[in-house]
Write a protein that holds these residues in place. Structure first.
Motif, PDB file in Angstrom:
ATOM      1  N   HIS A 166       0.837  -1.190   0.000  1.00  0.00           N
ATOM      2  CA  HIS A 166       0.000   0.000   0.000  1.00  0.00           C
ATOM      3  C   HIS A 166       0.878   1.247   0.000  1.00  0.00           C
ATOM      4  O   HIS A 166       1.886   1.317   0.709  1.00  0.00           O
ATOM      5  CB  HIS A 166      -0.896   0.031   1.236  1.00  0.00           C
ATOM      6  N   SER A 167       0.480   2.223  -0.771  1.00  0.00           N
ATOM      7  CA  SER A 167       1.144   3.516  -0.757  1.00  0.00           C
ATOM      8  C   SER A 167       0.108   4.606  -1.004  1.00  0.00           C
ATOM      9  O   SER A 167      -1.066   4.315  -1.276  1.00  0.00           O
ATOM     10  CB  SER A 167       2.253   3.592  -1.819  1.00  0.00           C
ATOM     11  N   ARG A 168       0.527   5.843  -0.938  1.00  0.00           N
ATOM     12  CA  ARG A 168      -0.384   6.960  -1.196  1.00  0.00           C
ATOM     13  C   ARG A 168      -0.908   6.948  -2.634  1.00  0.00           C
ATOM     14  O   ARG A 168      -1.883   7.627  -2.935  1.00  0.00           O
ATOM     15  CB  ARG A 168       0.343   8.270  -0.913  1.00  0.00           C
ATOM     16  N   PHE A 169      -0.260   6.182  -3.493  1.00  0.00           N
ATOM     17  CA  PHE A 169      -0.674   6.130  -4.896  1.00  0.00           C
ATOM     18  C   PHE A 169      -1.686   5.023  -5.174  1.00  0.00           C
ATOM     19  O   PHE A 169      -2.370   5.051  -6.198  1.00  0.00           O
ATOM     20  CB  PHE A 169       0.559   5.925  -5.782  1.00  0.00           C
ATOM     21  N   GLY A 170      -1.768   4.032  -4.304  1.00  0.00           N
ATOM     22  CA  GLY A 170      -2.712   2.948  -4.532  1.00  0.00           C
ATOM     23  C   GLY A 170      -2.177   1.628  -4.019  1.00  0.00           C
ATOM     24  O   GLY A 170      -1.441   1.566  -3.027  1.00  0.00           O
ATOM     25  N   LEU A 171      -2.531   0.570  -4.717  1.00  0.00           N
ATOM     26  CA  LEU A 171      -2.147  -0.790  -4.348  1.00  0.00           C
ATOM     27  C   LEU A 171      -1.150  -1.311  -5.370  1.00  0.00           C
ATOM     28  O   LEU A 171      -1.393  -1.220  -6.578  1.00  0.00           O
ATOM     29  CB  LEU A 171      -3.374  -1.704  -4.315  1.00  0.00           C
ATOM     30  N   HIS A 172      -0.065  -1.873  -4.896  1.00  0.00           N
ATOM     31  CA  HIS A 172       1.003  -2.336  -5.776  1.00  0.00           C
ATOM     32  C   HIS A 172       1.193  -3.844  -5.642  1.00  0.00           C
ATOM     33  O   HIS A 172       1.275  -4.366  -4.527  1.00  0.00           O
ATOM     34  CB  HIS A 172       2.348  -1.680  -5.428  1.00  0.00           C
ATOM     35  N   VAL A 173       1.267  -4.525  -6.782  1.00  0.00           N
ATOM     36  CA  VAL A 173       1.829  -5.871  -6.831  1.00  0.00           C
ATOM     37  C   VAL A 173       3.300  -5.677  -7.175  1.00  0.00           C
ATOM     38  O   VAL A 173       3.630  -5.120  -8.227  1.00  0.00           O
ATOM     39  CB  VAL A 173       1.137  -6.747  -7.887  1.00  0.00           C
ATOM     40  N   VAL A 174       4.186  -6.120  -6.307  1.00  0.00           N
ATOM     41  CA  VAL A 174       5.611  -5.816  -6.433  1.00  0.00           C
ATOM     42  C   VAL A 174       6.406  -7.100  -6.648  1.00  0.00           C
ATOM     43  O   VAL A 174       6.198  -8.099  -5.938  1.00  0.00           O
ATOM     44  CB  VAL A 174       6.149  -5.076  -5.191  1.00  0.00           C
ATOM     45  N   GLU A 175       7.317  -7.054  -7.596  1.00  0.00           N
ATOM     46  CA  GLU A 175       8.284  -8.133  -7.760  1.00  0.00           C
ATOM     47  C   GLU A 175       9.685  -7.570  -7.547  1.00  0.00           C
ATOM     48  O   GLU A 175      10.090  -6.620  -8.232  1.00  0.00           O
ATOM     49  CB  GLU A 175       8.207  -8.770  -9.142  1.00  0.00           C
ATOM     50  N   VAL A 176      10.395  -8.132  -6.599  1.00  0.00           N
ATOM     51  CA  VAL A 176      11.792  -7.782  -6.370  1.00  0.00           C
ATOM     52  C   VAL A 176      12.634  -8.690  -7.263  1.00  0.00           C
ATOM     53  O   VAL A 176      12.656  -9.910  -7.077  1.00  0.00           O
ATOM     54  CB  VAL A 176      12.185  -7.944  -4.895  1.00  0.00           C
ATOM     55  N   CYS A 177      13.318  -8.092  -8.216  1.00  0.00           N
ATOM     56  CA  CYS A 177      14.116  -8.872  -9.162  1.00  0.00           C
ATOM     57  C   CYS A 177      15.516  -9.139  -8.649  1.00  0.00           C
ATOM     58  O   CYS A 177      16.100 -10.195  -8.927  1.00  0.00           O
ATOM     59  CB  CYS A 177      14.178  -8.138 -10.503  1.00  0.00           C
TER      60      CYS A 177
END
Length: 278
Positions: A210-221
Motif C-alpha cells: 500500500h502507498s499513497r498512490f494505490g495498491l502495488h503488486v511488487v516483484e523484487v528482481c
C-alpha cells in the motif's frame, strides 16, 4: 467476427451480410461448469488463468463450508467480499507452512551476511492499481488480489508479470513491463519503502503493498545489499523470507491439486493427480 461490413476495405458488396459464413465464437472457459467470462468474450491467457485459480479456490471454500453455496462469481473476474475472506481462511487452513528453524535461518544468514544492511538498493517492477477519486476501492482491491495470486503462481521467467503490468498498471512503467529499475529506500514513498526494503525477499511479494498512490503488486528482481548486520538484527527478516518462499511453493502445489480434481474447460492449468500439500 459475426458479420462483415462494407467500407474502406472496398469489398465490393452491398446489402445484408446475414448469409455470409460466421466464425465460431470463442468457447467459454469453465471450472466445474462455472463460466469464467461472458459468452464471446476473449481474455488474455494470464487473465484467464487468474480467474481460473480464483474460481478453484472459491469453489473449494464452498466445499469446506467456509462460503455459502449461494455465493456466485461475476463474469468480470471480481469475487464477493465474502468469497475473498473465505479464500483467505481456506489458505490459512490448507497451507500449513512451518516456521523455519533457527538453524535454517542461521545458514541463510551465513550465506547472505549483508542482508538488510544500510545502503541497500533494490531492482524491482510493479503493477499499480491507482486509487483515484470515484474508484470502487473494494472492487479495485479484489482485482489486485486476483492479479497478485496469479503472478505468485507464475513460473515463466517473468513473462506473465510483464503482460499483467501492460494490461492493468496505472503507472507509465506498465509499458515497460512494470520495470522501475534500481531504487533505494530514499527514492520511494516512506510507506512503500517500509514494505520492500530491509528484508531478503526476492520474487513477487506475498502481499499487496500500500502507498499513497494505490495498491502495488511488487516483484523484487534483485537486491544490492548494504552494510553487514549481525544475525540477531535480521533474524525476523530471514525467517519471514524463508516462510514466504515455502508458502509460495505450497500454494502452487495446492492449486495443482485442485486443478487435478476439477473439470477444467478452455484454460490450461497445471494439474496433479496426487496430493502435494501434506
Amino acid at each position: 467476427m459475426s458479420n462483415t461490413t462494407c467500407g474502406s476495405g472496398g469489398c465490393g458488396c452491398a446489402g445484408s451480410t446475414d448469409n455470409l459464413p460466421q466464425e465460431d465464437a470463442a468457447p467459454v472457459a469453465r471450472i466445474n461448469g462455472v463460466p469464467l467470462h461472458a459468452d464471446g468474450e476473449i481474455l488474455p491467457p494470464d487473465a484467464l488463468r487468474q480467474r481460473a485459480c480464483t474460481e478453484l479456490l472459491r469453489q473449494q471454500a464452498q466445499r469446506e463450508g467456509l462460503l455459502s453455496q449461494d455465493d456466485a462469481p461475476g463474469l468480470d473476474g471480481a469475487t464477493s467480499v465474502e468469497a475473498s475472506q473465505a479464500i483467505e481462511r481456506l489458505l490459512d487452513q490448507a497451507l500449513q507452512v512451518p516456521e523455519p528453524s533457527e538453524e535454517a535461518c542461521r545458514r541463510y544468514h551465513a550465506a547472505h551476511p549483508t542482508l538488510g544492511g544500510q545502503g541497500e538498493r533494490v531492482r524491482m517492477r510493479h503493477v499499480l492499481f491507482a486509487v483515484t477519486p470515484g474508484v470502487d476501492v473494494k472492487l479495485l482491491r479484489q482485482r489486485a488480489e486476483g492479479v497478485l495470486l496469479d503472478l505468485r503462481c507464475a513460473d515463466d521467467d517473468g513473462a506473465r508479470f510483464a503482460a499483467a503490468a501492460g494490461q492493468w498498471s496505472n503507472c507509465p512503467s506498465g509499458q515497460e513491463g512494470g520495470d522501475l529499475g534500481w531504487l533505494s529506500a530514499e527514492d520511494c514513498a516512506p510507506e512503500f519503502a517500509r514494505e520492500v526494503f530491509g528484508t531478503q525477499e526476492v520474487g513477487v511479494l506475498s502481499r499487496l503493498v500500500h502507498s499513497r498512490f494505490g495498491l502495488h503488486v511488487v516483484e523484487v528482481c534483485e537486491r544490492q545489499p548494504g552494510q553487514e548486520l549481525p544475525f540477531e538484527q535480521v533474524r525476523a527478516s530471514v525467517a519471514l523470507m524463508l516462510r514466504q518462499q515455502a508458502w509460495v511453493n505450497a500454494l502452487r502445489q495446492y492449486l495443482q491439486l485442485l486443478a487435478g480434481e476439477a473439470e477444467v474447460e478452455g484454460v490450461h492449468l497445471d494439474a496433479a493427480d496426487t496430493p502435494l500439500v501434506q
